[in-house]
Enzyme design. Structure first.
Site, mmCIF file in Angstrom:
data_model
loop_
_atom_site.group_PDB
_atom_site.id
_atom_site.type_symbol
_atom_site.label_atom_id
_atom_site.label_comp_id
_atom_site.label_asym_id
_atom_site.label_seq_id
_atom_site.Cartn_x
_atom_site.Cartn_y
_atom_site.Cartn_z
ATOM 1 N N ASP A 47 1.054 -1.330 -0.113
ATOM 2 C CA ASP A 47 0.233 -0.077 -0.071
ATOM 3 C C ASP A 47 1.031 1.019 -0.024
ATOM 4 O O ASP A 47 0.742 2.243 1.050
ATOM 5 C CB ASP A 47 -0.643 -0.160 2.128
ATOM 6 C CG ASP A 47 -1.608 -1.176 1.371
ATOM 7 O OD1 ASP A 47 -2.095 -2.063 0.673
ATOM 8 O OD2 ASP A 47 -1.440 -1.713 2.606
ATOM 9 N N GLU A 225 -10.987 -1.484 -3.724
ATOM 10 C CA GLU A 225 -10.496 -0.380 -2.445
ATOM 11 C C GLU A 225 -9.602 -0.323 -3.439
ATOM 12 O O GLU A 225 -8.436 0.465 -3.887
ATOM 13 C CB GLU A 225 -9.981 -1.723 -2.128
ATOM 14 C CG GLU A 225 -8.695 -2.826 -1.990
ATOM 15 C CD GLU A 225 -8.602 -4.153 -1.567
ATOM 16 O OE1 GLU A 225 -9.018 -3.834 -0.338
ATOM 17 O OE2 GLU A 225 -7.920 -4.565 -1.203
#
Ligand SMILES: *[C@@H]1O[C@H](CO)[C@@H](O)[C@H](O)[C@H]1NC(C)=O
Ligand SMILES: *[C@@H]1O[C@H](CO)[C@@H](O)[C@H](O)[C@H]1NC(C)=O
Ligand SMILES: *[C@@H]1O[C@H](CO)[C@@H](O)[C@H](O)[C@H]1NC(C)=O
Ligand SMILES: *[C@@H]1O[C@H](CO)[C@@H](O)[C@H](O)[C@H]1NC(C)=O
Ligand SMILES: *[C@@H]1O[C@H](CO)[C@@H](O)[C@H](O)[C@H]1NC(C)=O
Ligand SMILES: *[C@@H]1O[C@H](CO)[C@@H](O)[C@H](O)[C@H]1NC(C)=O
Ligand SMILES: *[C@@H]1O[C@H](CO)[C@@H](O)[C@H](O)[C@H]1NC(C)=O
Ligand SMILES: *[C@@H]1O[C@H](CO)[C@@H](O)[C@H](O)[C@H]1NC(C)=O
Ligand SMILES: CC(=O)N[C@H]1CO[C@H](CO)[C@@H](O)[C@@H]1O
Length: 446
Positions: A47, A225
């Site tokens: 991420d 997401e």
């Protein structure tokens, strides 16, 4: 004192006897001057978030570390992994306690904000919610990040991967995140809400997108997401990730809205029917990309075929389609090939071995005593086993590095101090797991 020196000498020579008895002609001293690098940023983490500061031009970065929030800053994108860094927050609130995911660092109206997901101290995923930290200092490495609490709409449902953007025409602030409709897992939907300030929602949540295409619903639970916004001309680009983040099929998609549209109206947002980046060139599961203002994509991939949540961080440039203002990410770069460095980065001396070598050494001449960076192109040769290397400089132990298993070559950056003249930099495997090195890049650390 003398005794200890003798002991040390004995220890060092016995550890290295294997290397030092080898044929010295294997010492590599040929290099070529290159302005390229292997497009790999970090062996660990997921991420990634990278922000290029519009005034000081530094790259500010963060990523999921799990139990705290760390920020990095670097003059160069390619050296972020060994750049200055700081732990800016350690959880001390029972609602934001564990499983800290996908932090992002935003500069909004001259203050710094960190948005992150966290769950309660029992670690229950169902309790993930979004939170905000604020730092009023113009330098996020100075001053304190204050906990501004949870960021939620009235429903207070599960929420992760929140991002924020300011509308270029109206200056309204919007928050976009991945959430559940109700209280149970099954589908992650992208929602938007309006903010009255960087840590307060003042609208209801509105669904922008849910998984619907075949490439989004090939694993359960269904996932949309990792939303990130980048605006180009009149197009608001919402880049996101779909499919299971734990699978090879994780990939990136695109949703767009026009800057004149009502962003709180779901029909303003159009999802493209095909992914914009997917597995390729022997790399799997690209996702959670961050796009910088100088057109570099920073994203994670699986470390190897089927590695699940064991991920690595990579980068590569992207282009713009000037007709419709959307990013063109292309295909994942072949990890075996070097690509041109971002403009303004230090050129390197590349010492390319004739063939991959387990315990190579390099004779490196430097004109100025000082600090240099070595980027080691290296890999473990045993499936799912990490290899440890000992680096010696002029026969003195310098540092060990751990190379995590991956299918392909990866890179590790090491900061070294070298003396004027010739320096012998040697790499030797420690332990039973074999590794090999293909090349090293050498350049000043500034
Ligand atoms: C050293 O290596 C070179 C090239 O690999 C080889 O030709 C030579 O015979 C080797 N010398 C010794 C003493 O092993
Ligand atoms: C959490 O830590 C911050 C400083 O890091 C401090 O200001 C704050 O009072 C702490 N909160 C609690 C509940 O301990
Ligand atoms: C922890 O965070 C929650 C949610 O923002 C807040 O209501 C609560 O006051 C915080 N507790 C402490 C001790 O800071
Ligand atoms: C889009 O914006 C870029 C700068 O962000 C500019 O160079 C380009 O000319 C613009 N293209 C169009 C079609 O307006
Ligand atoms: C990278 O190089 C290795 C070793 O030469 C080769 O097996 C692999 O297929 C290459 N990968 C790609 C994507 O070309
Ligand atoms: C990845 O692994 C799967 C399962 O082991 C295998 O079927 C597939 O061929 C592999 N893909 C590549 C490109 O190696
Ligand atoms: C650029 O956008 C236009 C309009 O959507 C589209 O027709 C064209 O195929 C796109 N070009 C590329 C290279 O993606
Ligand atoms: C050291 O300086 C000389 C003379 O300026 C130059 O030719 C050489 O390339 C330099 N060496 C390195 C390793 O930078
Ligand atoms: C050098 C190396 O190990 N390359 C590997 C890169 O990944 C692909 C796909 O898993 C493998 O086939 C290559 O062998």
């Amino acid at each position: 004192m003398f005794f200890f020196q003798l002991l040390l000498l004995y220890f060092v020579t016995s550890v290295h006897s294997q290397y030092w008895s080898r044929n010295i002609s294997e010492l590599s001293s040929r290099y070529s001057v290159v302005n390229t690098f292997y497009p790999f940023l970090s062996q660990t983490g997921a991420d990634p978030w990278v922000f290029k500061h519009p005034i000081n031009n530094l790259y500010y970065a963060t990523k999921s570390t799990g139990n705290n929030i760390i920020i990095w800053r670097s003059r160069y994108l390619s050296t972020l992994d060994i750049a200055e860094n700081k732990v800016i927050w350690i959880p001390n609130n029972t609602t934001a306690c564990r499983e800290i995911w996908a932090p992002e660092l935003h500069l909004i109206q001259k203050k710094w904000y960190v948005y992150f997901a966290a769950t309660t101290c029992d670690g229950d995923n169902a309790h993930h919610r979004m939170f905000v930290l604020e730092n009023e200092n113009e330098d996020p490495f100075a001053g304190e990040f204050e906990f501004r609490g949870q960021l939620t709409d009235a429903t207070n449902k599960w929420a992760i991967d929140g991002t924020v953007f300011e509308h270029p025409l109206t200056n309204n602030l919007y928050f976009i995140w991945s959430g559940w409709e109700g209280d149970v897992d099954g589908m992650q939907i992208l929602f938007i809400a309006h903010l009255s300030n960087p840590y307060t929602v003042d609208s209801r949540r509105v669904e922008i997108a849910r998984p619907m295409y075949a490439w989004e619903i090939n694993h359960t639970p269904y996932v949309n997401e990792g939303p990130e916004v980048i605006i180009h001309n009149r197009t608001i680009n919402l880049v996101f990730s779909a499919s299971g983040s734990w699978t090879n099929d994780y990939c990136m998609g695109l949703i767009t809205a026009h800057t004149d549209a009502d962003l709180m109206n779901p029909t303003s947002w159009i999802k493209r029917s095909n992914p914009i980046l997917k597995s390729g060139n022997g790399l799997f599961g690209p996702g959670h990309g961050s796009l910088t203002s100088n057109n570099w994509l920073i994203f994670h991939t699986a470390a190897y075929n089927g590695s699940g949540w064991t991920r690595q961080i990579r980068t590569q440039p992207f282009q713009w389609n000037e007709t419709d203002g959307t990013p063109i990410l292309g295909t994942i770069q072949n990890p075996n090939l070097s690509i041109t460095l971002p403009p303004g980065e230090m050129q390197r001396h590349r010492y390319q071995l004739d063939s991959p070598t387990s315990n190579p050494s390099f004779s490196i001449e430097v004109n100025n005593t000082g600090w240099y960076i070595i980027s080691v192109q290296v890999r473990s040769k045993t499936f799912m086993k990490d290899v440890r290397y000992l680096i010696t400089i002029n026969r003195k132990d310098y540092q060990t590095i751990d190379v995590l298993y991956s299918d392909n070559w990866s890179s590790i950056l090491v900061s070294v101090e070298c003396q004027h003249g010739l320096n012998t930099v040697a790499f030797s495997v420690v332990g039973a797991v074999m590794g090999e090195i293909n090349s090293i890049d050498f350049f000043p650390q500034i």
